[in-house]
Motif scaffolding. Structure first.
Motif, short mmCIF file in Angstrom:
data_model
loop_
_atom_site.label_atom_id
_atom_site.label_comp_id
_atom_site.label_asym_id
_atom_site.label_seq_id
_atom_site.Cartn_x
_atom_site.Cartn_y
_atom_site.Cartn_z
N UNK A 114 0.23 -0.52 0.35
CA UNK A 114 -0.79 0.50 0.21
C UNK A 114 -2.17 -0.13 0.33
N UNK A 158 5.45 -2.48 -2.27
CA UNK A 158 4.72 -1.23 -2.04
C UNK A 158 3.22 -1.33 -2.31
N UNK A 211 -2.77 -1.12 3.95
CA UNK A 211 -2.90 0.09 4.78
C UNK A 211 -4.27 0.72 4.59
N UNK A 212 -4.64 0.94 3.34
CA UNK A 212 -5.90 1.64 3.10
C UNK A 212 -7.08 0.84 3.60
N UNK A 238 -0.43 2.21 9.29
CA UNK A 238 0.63 2.22 8.28
C UNK A 238 1.84 1.44 8.78
#
Lengths: 666, 151, 287
Positions: free
Chosen positions: B92, B88, B95-96, B72
């Motif tokens: 995400x 954002x 990160x995922x 993250x």
């Protein structure tokens, strides 16, 4: 024509290893005024001293130079030797060829040459020395003891029992200090008042102790052997001579609910009150901040009730003068107030413990009053919020001590012991209760002390957690104490009914003002400074003033008592003679040439220079002059350096001597 | 937390730095600053945790279970390096994906997916996020700061 | 509107959260401060402050990124700078303090961020903005006192810590937010999690931590009689509001606690509507 003898020492190998002593002794023998020059392996030994004495007599010496170690070591030794041989001891100088030469250099040739130069300087100095006489100062053979706690009481009794008069000044209405308010004392669990009150009575009744209670030291003048103390006797509004201590007044007083100072606000007292039943003197005092009679001329029930007619609402503070020769300061301690309000910018209290916010978070002295048999709850442990019997009590050590961030960096010494004591007392009173102690380290270094702490853990079941408490909050009437045990590496949360904080020990209020009045040193925390931490623990750097007890550093009762007796013995040494002798190497002012500018008066750190007048035999005024008080002057030389007319000079180290020494090197 | 903050500092004092660098604790720490605020010895424990994290990553000693946390933070820094400000959705996604590849857990890809429409309904999803105009200076700042941590 | 009040001009550093999924916070404070005649001048071309990622992974970067923003604010002549996110405001203050401590850091950072960093501006959080406006002025602007509000004021971590950096309020028992609410006619409760962390940026990467901490905070607020929680931090808001459903599910508890931004309540007291303030965009709204 001078007849100077030079005595050069080998100091075994200490000097001789680096300095060629034979060569030095040979060279200096040809200095002007030198009558003889000898050298010996150990000059300070008996044969060495005998050599000095012998030469003084046989060569009729009028000055002696001993070239050896630092004067701090043996100046007194050689002065005594000279005196024994009939030579004025102030005609002896020491040339330091050890600390200043052989111990700090390696090159033999250079060190030897330097040793010769050092001796040359001393020869010049001794040639210009005057045969000084020690100063004699008369002594008032009385002592002042400031503070009536256990240390002050011990010191006063020791001095008075030795036959001297003691004036004791105590700020509170009664003597006894903090010890009078403790429940039981470690490691014996003696009842504190039971062992203290007989001493208090002794002080109150002693024919040679003059007790000024409810009084403070207002001003201090004078010097060792000759102090003039002004004492402010605060108005009690009760005539202690007429009062019988019957208690009718405080029973009838309608203003009953004032927080009691003696109980640290755990209990109340009336407006006219005696701090505790065993008070010495057993006479009440009226709190002028709340008394209706004093504020608005009302009430006066006590006056009506008093059969001895001892109430006097017109009472005023009185100033009294006492002359004493020595002073013992034993003003004791207070606890670090952990709530928000602080007297120093670098203290901030412990907001996370909720002291002052939660009624059931108290400090150690408050706990003492709650468990004391003569306390506000008669020794039954009731928690402040609702009077319930606490089943889980948490004791937290080191609150404010050993804390660079929020408190004081030092250890307060007594808390580990009294916390163990508290845990034991708690268990003795609440048999099904559980004591929890959070600690960082256990300091129990006295006689029987470690065994005492183990007893608390092994016999009285106290749970000890090695870690600090991070936060205390309140949920449904219980105090949630979140801490840790680092030995197990786990967080520990206790639901407590009462939390007792072992707050740091600090010197009592007003210590800095008092120290300034006495001209004694204190550190950044206010603790009074001793002369030497190892070898002179009860003397201060001001002659005639001694310290004892917690005003010096955190300590327990046995140490305070021991220190008080030590101070008393130093007082007795001083008071034993009719006169005190002081070293004569002090400043003197040539009153003929003095321009009376008084710069020296303003710069002297010891307030030793006075403004004086020269008058004829018949009293006609000639001129003003500065005059050094030989009893106070410490010979620092500040006045010499500031005097514009060169009238001030230091005996034993005159300007002429200094110039002669400097010129001799050219 | 496998090691408490005081234990982490103790292991470093004892020279067993590797234990500290491999711990889960340094990545579980939320940097709430309570430790530094309370410490009576004025040890800046929060800063020590930062330093341990930086060194742990540089030395490749990150505890396996803590990969998502590191992923993250790394995705966050990559994101602002590119955009100057945080985008954002991009974060995400990156990160995922990173977590999926490091841990092989497909479930993680779809966790919180239900939040997307909720956020969209509340106009909290920005498909075209605002970026800094001068992004090159941001890249240069990152470059100057990326000479590796001092040990 | 404030009667007779002069217009106040504040520099404004929104930060990534307020321009991202916490844009309801920006809507709230713009509406509220607009009604109080406060003009916000956004820093020209600001960048991310580095948030948690920078200080966790790269110390130099964690100083450089806020330093760049300080320099830009100074360049824009913004002497007072309002940063509504406490992580942003704390890091700006941290760089100011580091630069003031000397050791050539000012020169080094100025070189890295390619702009001169002086570090002499005043940084304000949301509560400080209301203090600057003046609580008596706020009180005078209240049209509908918040009689039904019984709030738990939640400060989180970075409004008051590290105390030697932010120098704001009592860091163990803060009361500044309560003072603002008192001026609005609202009641506040005494509770025990005012400054306990909500889990900060771990929302996605360590959800369990956040749910545990948020649960403790929300339950304690409820246990002490609060009917809502007030925050001044976008991260706290996310963890307490957006994640509240997950907390309720995990711990089988009905919480139903509305999480207000402080600016929401100031706005509502001044008569602004929930729609104007963006209160209707929260996850947990009044039933």
């Amino acid at each position: 024509m001078s007849r100077i003898g030079i005595f050069t020492c080998w100091c075994g190998e200490n000097i001789a290893r680096t300095v060629d002593v034979d060569e030095v002794a040979k060279e200096v023998s040809s200095l002007p005024g030198v009558r003889c020059s000898v050298n010996y392996k150990y000059m300070c030994s008996d044969p060495g001293q005998a050599m000095v004495r012998e030469k003084i007599v046989s060569e009729k010496l009028d000055g002696v130079v001993v070239a050896s170690c630092s004067p701090h070591m043996h100046l007194k030794t050689f002065r005594k030797a000279a005196q024994a041989a009939g030579l004025n001891p102030y005609l002896v100088e020491m040339a330091n060829i050890r600390e200043h030469c052989s111990w700090v250099h390696h090159d033999r040739a250079q060190a030897t040459a330097k040793a010769v130069d050092i001796i040359r300087l001393s020869v010049e100095k001794v040639r210009n020395d005057a045969a000084l006489e020690p100063i004699r100062v008369p002594v008032t053979r009385r002592a002042l003891v400031i503070g009536g706690g256990v240390a002050g009481i011990q010191a006063a009794l020791d001095i008075a029992d030795a036959g001297y008069e003691v004036v004791m000044v105590e700020r509170e209405p009664s003597i006894g200090g903090k010890m009078a308010g403790l429940s039981e004392t470690f490691p014996t669990l003696d009842c504190s008042q039971c062992i203290l009150t007989p001493r208090m009575v002794e002080v109150g009744q002693h024919p040679r102790i003059k007790l000024y209670s409810y009084s403070e030291v207002e001003a201090v003048e004078g010097f060792v052997g000759n102090f003039k103390i002004t004492i402010r006797q605060k108005a009690r509004y009760v005539d202690t001579a007429k009062c019988t201590g019957c208690g009718e007044c405080w029973n009838v007083c309608p203003l009953k609910k004032n927080p009691s100072e003696f109980d640290f606000a755990m209990g109340t007292r009336p407006a006219i009150y005696i701090p505790f039943p065993q008070a010495v003197p057993a006479r009440p005092v009226i709190d002028k901040k709340v008394c209706a009679a004093l504020i608005r001329n009302g009430c006066k029930l006590c006056e009506k009730k008093c059969k001895a007619e001892a109430i006097n609402f017109k009472d005023e503070d009185k100033l009294v003068e006492e002359k004493v020769g020595t002073v013992v300061v034993a003003t004791g301690y207070k606890l670090y107030n952990i709530a928000k309000e602080q007297d120093k910018a670098w203290l901030s209290g412990y907001g996370e413990y909720g002291y002052g916010k939660y009624k059931n978070v108290i400090d150690s002295l408050q706990f003492e009053r709650l468990v004391s048999a003569s306390g506000p709850t008669n020794g039954v442990l009731k928690r402040p919020s609702d009077g319930a019997n606490p089943k889980n009590v948490v004791f937290i050590s080191c609150v404010g001590s050993r804390d660079n961030a929020k408190g004081l960096p030092y250890c307060s010494k007594i808390c580990c012991m009294y916390t163990a004591k508290h845990a034991m007392l708690y268990k003795h009173k609440v048999h099904d209760g559980q004591a929890h102690v959070f600690y960082m380290d256990i300091r129990a270094g006295g006689k029987g002390y470690d065994e005492f702490v183990r007893r608390a853990i092994e016999q009285d079941g106290a749970k000890y957690y090695r870690g600090r408490v991070s936060k205390i909050t309140e949920e449904s009437g219980k105090l949630i104490v979140r801490g840790a045990d680092t030995l197990a590496g786990v967080p520990v949360t206790i639901e407590a009914d009462l939390v007792v904080l072992a707050a740091a020990m600090r010197p009592a209020d007003g210590i800095e003002e008092l120290a300034q009045k006495l001209n004694i040193g204190y550190d950044e925390f206010g603790f009074l400074l001793e002369s030497h931490p190892k070898l002179r623990p009860v003397e201060t750097n001001t002659a005639g003033i001694f310290i004892a007890g917690a005003c010096h550093a955190p300590k327990d009762i046995p140490e305070s008592v021991a220190q008080a007796s030590a101070a008393a013995s130093k007082v007795q040494v001083m008071l034993a003679a009719d006169e005190l002798t002081r070293e004569p190497e002090i400043a003197a002012v040539n009153e003929q040439t003095c321009a009376a500018c008084f710069t020296c008066v303003n710069t002297c750190p010891y307030h030793a220079v006075e403004r004086a007048e020269l008058r004829t035999g018949r009293g006609a005024f000639i001129k003003r002059t500065a005059r050094v008080n030989p009893g106070l002057c410490m010979g620092c030389g500040t006045c010499v350096s500031v005097c514009p007319s060169k009238s001030a000079d230091l005996q034993g180290f005159t300007e002429q001597q200094v110039y002669a020494m400097v010129e001799s090197l050219a | 937390m496998d090691l408490a903050p005081n234990q982490l500092i103790r292991t470093v004092q004892l020279g067993q730095t590797t234990t500290a660098l491999r711990s889960q604790a340094i990545w579980e720490c939320v940097s709430c600053q309570t430790c530094s605020t309370r410490c009576p010895k004025e040890v800046d424990c929060a800063a020590v945790m930062d330093a341990l994290r930086e060194i742990s990553l540089a030395e490749g000693m990150v505890a396996t279970s803590e990969q998502p946390v590191v992923a993250f933070q790394q995705a966050f820094l990559d994101n602002i390096r590119r955009n100057g400000r945080l985008a954002e959705l991009e974060l995400i996604a990156q990160f995922k994906t990173a977590v999926f590849f490091r841990t092989g857990r497909p479930a993680f890809l779809f966790k919180d997916a239900g939040l997307a429409p909720q956020l969209g309904k509340r106009k909290k999803l920005h498909l075209l996020p605002g970026k800094a105009r001068d992004r090159k200076v941001v890249e240069r700042i990152f470059a100057k700061c990326s000479t590796g941590p001092k040990k | 509107m404030l009667d007779g009040a002069e217009e106040m001009n504040l520099g404004y550093y929104p930060g990534c959260a307020l321009h991202g999924s916490s844009n309801d916070y920006e809507q709230s404070l713009r509406a509220c401060l607009g009604a109080l005649d406060v003009q916000l001048q956004e820093i020209n071309d600001w960048i991310c402050c580095g948030a948690t990622a920078a200080h966790a992974l790269n110390h130099k970067l964690s100083l450089a990124l806020p330093a760049r923003n300080l320099a830009l604010a100074e360049r824009d002549g913004l002497k007072q700078l309002f940063a509504p996110c406490p992580l942003c405001s704390m890091q700006l203050l941290k760089v100011q303090k580091a630069v003031a401590d000397g050791n050539g850091l000012r020169t080094e950072l100025s070189q890295i961020v390619e702009a001169e960093v002086r570090g002499d501006g005043q940084i304000l959080n949301l509560i400080q903005v209301f203090q600057t406006i003046g609580l008596d002025k706020l009180k005078a602007a209240v049209k509908e006192p918040l009689k039904s509000i019984s709030a738990a004021c939640y400060y989180g971590c970075l409004l008051t810590r590290p105390p030697e950096v932010v120098h704001f309020d009592d860091f163990e028992q803060p009361k500044s937010m309560e003072a603002v609410l008192a001026a609005l006619g609202a009641k506040t409760v005494e509770w025990n999690y005012k400054t306990e962390c909500c889990g900060a940026g771990m929302t996605m990467s360590s959800e369990d931590t956040v749910l545990d901490l948020a649960h403790k905070i929300l339950s304690n607020a409820a246990a002490h009689g609060a009917n809502c929680v007030v925050v001044a931090c976008p991260m706290c808001h996310v963890n307490l509001d957006m994640k509240q459903a997950a907390v309720e599910q995990r711990y089988h508890e009905k919480l139903g606690m509305v999480i207000y931004y402080l600016s929401d309540l100031v706005g509502l007291a001044m008569g602004l509507s929930a729609e104007q303030l963006g209160v209707n965009r929260h996850f947990v709204t009044k039933a």
